[in-house]
Design a protein around this motif. Structure first.
Motif, PDB file in Angstrom:
ATOM      1  N   THR A 101      13.643  -4.015  -4.677  1.00 56.57           N
ATOM      2  CA  THR A 101      12.226  -4.223  -4.938  1.00 56.57           C
ATOM      3  C   THR A 101      11.350  -3.398  -3.996  1.00 56.57           C
ATOM      4  O   THR A 101      10.263  -2.965  -4.374  1.00 56.57           O
ATOM      5  CB  THR A 101      11.862  -5.713  -4.821  1.00 56.57           C
ATOM      6  N   THR A 102      11.815  -3.166  -2.767  1.00 62.79           N
ATOM      7  CA  THR A 102      11.068  -2.295  -1.856  1.00 62.79           C
ATOM      8  C   THR A 102      11.081  -0.860  -2.363  1.00 62.79           C
ATOM      9  O   THR A 102      10.067  -0.147  -2.308  1.00 62.79           O
ATOM     10  CB  THR A 102      11.649  -2.362  -0.432  1.00 62.79           C
ATOM     11  N   LEU A 103      12.229  -0.423  -2.882  1.00 64.47           N
ATOM     12  CA  LEU A 103      12.312   0.911  -3.475  1.00 64.47           C
ATOM     13  C   LEU A 103      11.356   1.049  -4.654  1.00 64.47           C
ATOM     14  O   LEU A 103      10.682   2.079  -4.812  1.00 64.47           O
ATOM     15  CB  LEU A 103      13.742   1.185  -3.939  1.00 64.47           C
ATOM     16  N   ALA A 104      11.266   0.019  -5.471  1.00 63.95           N
ATOM     17  CA  ALA A 104      10.401   0.067  -6.648  1.00 63.95           C
ATOM     18  C   ALA A 104       8.927  -0.018  -6.266  1.00 63.95           C
ATOM     19  O   ALA A 104       8.091   0.740  -6.771  1.00 63.95           O
ATOM     20  CB  ALA A 104      10.768  -1.064  -7.604  1.00 63.95           C
ATOM     21  N   ASP A 105       8.594  -0.933  -5.357  1.00 66.01           N
ATOM     22  CA  ASP A 105       7.196  -1.202  -5.040  1.00 66.01           C
ATOM     23  C   ASP A 105       6.589  -0.182  -4.085  1.00 66.01           C
ATOM     24  O   ASP A 105       5.392   0.133  -4.184  1.00 66.01           O
ATOM     25  CB  ASP A 105       7.049  -2.602  -4.435  1.00 66.01           C
ATOM     26  N   ARG A 106       7.377   0.347  -3.165  1.00 65.29           N
ATOM     27  CA  ARG A 106       6.827   1.225  -2.132  1.00 65.29           C
ATOM     28  C   ARG A 106       7.231   2.690  -2.281  1.00 65.29           C
ATOM     29  O   ARG A 106       6.587   3.558  -1.697  1.00 65.29           O
ATOM     30  CB  ARG A 106       7.240   0.718  -0.746  1.00 65.29           C
TER      31      ARG A 106
END
Length: 357
Positions: A18-23
Motif C-alpha cells: 500500500t505504501t508503494l501504491a499510495d506514495r
C-alpha cells in the motif's frame, strides 16, 4: 507487584504494497499477479523497494519483511518469467533487498522471509476468503505447495553459482513469516513444512518462524469458519509439526485485535495447561485502514458502507493493545508492526512510543 519481567516489544515494518501504491504511484492489477513482488523482476523496481523498505528501517523497524509475500512460481510464469531457475533468482532478490534495507536501522536490523497464504497468489486473491481451488484444498496439497516455494530460498542448486547464491540467501533469513493464513489446514501444512525444513538444514541453521492468521469478518472466526480454539490447537498443539516461535494476527482491523489477542491468550493458557510447554511470542501487525476494505477483484481499497472510523491514531491504538499485553506478562516477547495502509511515518510514531515506554 509481579517479578516476572515485561516481554520485550520488537518493532516490525508496515504496509509495503500500500505504501508503494499510495506514495510511489505503483499500480497493481491483473497485469501484475505478483503484486509488490512484481518489482523484483526489474532493476528499477528493486531500487524502489530498497527506498521503501529502507524508509521503514530508518524509522526504527527492528525487523524488515521481504517483498516476497505473493511471490510464487505460478505468479512468475504469469508475469513472463517461465524459467524456474530465473524465477528463483527473482524471488531470492527480495531477501537481498530486505537485508540491505534492514542495515539502515541504527545498529542494524533483522529480516523476515515473508510468505503469504496460497490464496494470496490466486487471481483474484483468496487469502481473505480461504476459497481455494481443488488442487490446494488439503493439508497434503498445501504442504507440497508451500515447501516447493520455500525451497527456492533454501540451500541447494544445480551448479556452484546457484548453490552459492541460495546459501547466501538462506544465511540472511532471521525469521520465516507465514502470513495472512485463512485456513487451519494451511496452518497445519506450514508446520509440517518447517518440520521438514528442520530435518534438511537443521544441523546447519535453525530458522525460527511465526504464523499469523487473518480475521477479516465481523466475528472472531477464521474465514474457513474455525474458532480461535481450533486455530490455537493447529498452531501450537503437540505432534502437528514444528512449533512456531510466534503466533498471532495480521492484516486485520486494529479495532478487532485486542479481543482476538485476549481470546488467543485464554486458549493458549488452556492448551499449555493440558499439554505443557512454554508461551510463544505474540506477533501482531494490524491494518492501518480507517473504514476501507480491499476488493480482491478490482485490487482497490474502497470505503465500506457503515464502517466506523476510529478517532484514535493507529499508533496510539496499536501501542495500547501491546502495552496491555505486556502488563499481563504471558508472552515470551511481542512483535508489533503494521500491515496494509500503515506507512513509515506510522512505524516511526510507534517506535517513539516504544522507546518512551
Amino acid at each position: 507487584m509481579s517479578t516476572t519481567p515485561l516481554p520485550p516489544l520488537i518493532l516490525l515494518d508496515g504496509g509495503l504494497g500500500t505504501t508503494l501504491a499510495d506514495r510511489y504511484n505503483c499500480i497493481f492489477d491483473h497485469s501484475t499477479p505478483l503484486w509488490s513482488s512484481h518489482l523484483l523482476l526489474s532493476g528499477e523496481g528493486s531500487e524502489t523497494l530498497r527506498d521503501v523498505q529502507g524508509a521503514f528501517a530508518e524509522k526504527g523497524a527492528d525487523v524488515v519483511l521481504s517483498a516476497t509475500y505473493q511471490a510464487s512460481f505460478e505468479g512468475c510464469r504469469a508475469s513472463g518469467v517461465g524459467d524456474e531457475r530465473e524465477a528463483g533468482v527473482c524471488m531470492r532478490r527480495g531477501m537481498e533487498i530486505a537485508r540491505v534495507a534492514a542495515e539502515k536501522r541504527e545498529g542494524g536490523g533483522k529480516v523476515a522471509l515473508s510468505l503469504g497464504a496460497y490464496g494470496a497468489t490466486m487471481v483474484p486473491g483468496q487469502e481473505y476468503s480461504g476459497a481455494y481451488d481443488a488442487e490446494h484444498s488439503s493439508v497434503e496439497q498445501l504442504r507440497e505447495w508451500h515447501f516447493r516455494r520455500l525451497e527456492a530460498f533454501m540451500p541447494g542448486g544445480e551448479d556452484e553459482v546457484e548453490k552459492k547464491e541460495r546459501r547466501a540467501c538462506w544465511d540472511s533469513v532471521d525469521y520465516v513469516a507465514f502470513e495472512t493464513l485463512p485456513r487451519v489446514d494451511e496452518v497445519l501444512a506450514v508446520r509440517q513444512v518447517m518440520e521438514k525444513v528442520s530435518r534438511i538444514v537443521g544441523g546447519e541453521k535453525v530458522v525460527e518462524f511465526w504464523i499469523a492468521c487473518v480475521f477479516p469478518g465481523e466475528g472472531n472466526d477464521l474465514p474457513d469458519g474455525s474458532s480461535i480454539k481450533q486455530v490455537v490447537g493447529a498452531m501450537l498443539g503437540k505432534g502437528k509439526g514444528a512449533r512456531p516461535m510466534g503466533v498471532g494476527i495480521n492484516c486485520t482491523r486494529v479495532g478487532k485485535v485486542e479481543g482476538l489477542v485476549v481470546e488467543f491468550e485464554r486458549e493458549i493458557g488452556e492448551l499449555i495447561e493440558r499439554e505443557g510447554g512454554e508461551w510463544p511470542s505474540l506477533v501482531v501487525y494490524p491494518d492501518g485502514t480507517r473504514g476501507e476494505v480491499y476488493d480482491t477483484t478490482t485490487k482497490e481499497w474502497v470505503k465500506r458502507g457503515g464502517a466506523e472510523e476510529s478517532l484514535i491514531p493507529w499508533d496510539e491504538e496499536t501501542f495500547g493493545i501491546v502495552s496491555r499485553c505486556q502488563e499481563r506478562r504471558l508472552w515470551k516477547s511481542i512483535f508489533v508492526g503494521g500491515c496494509c495502509k500503515t506507512t513509515p511515518d506510522d512505524i516511526g510514531k510507534l517506535r517513539k512510543r516504544i522507546d518512551e515506554l
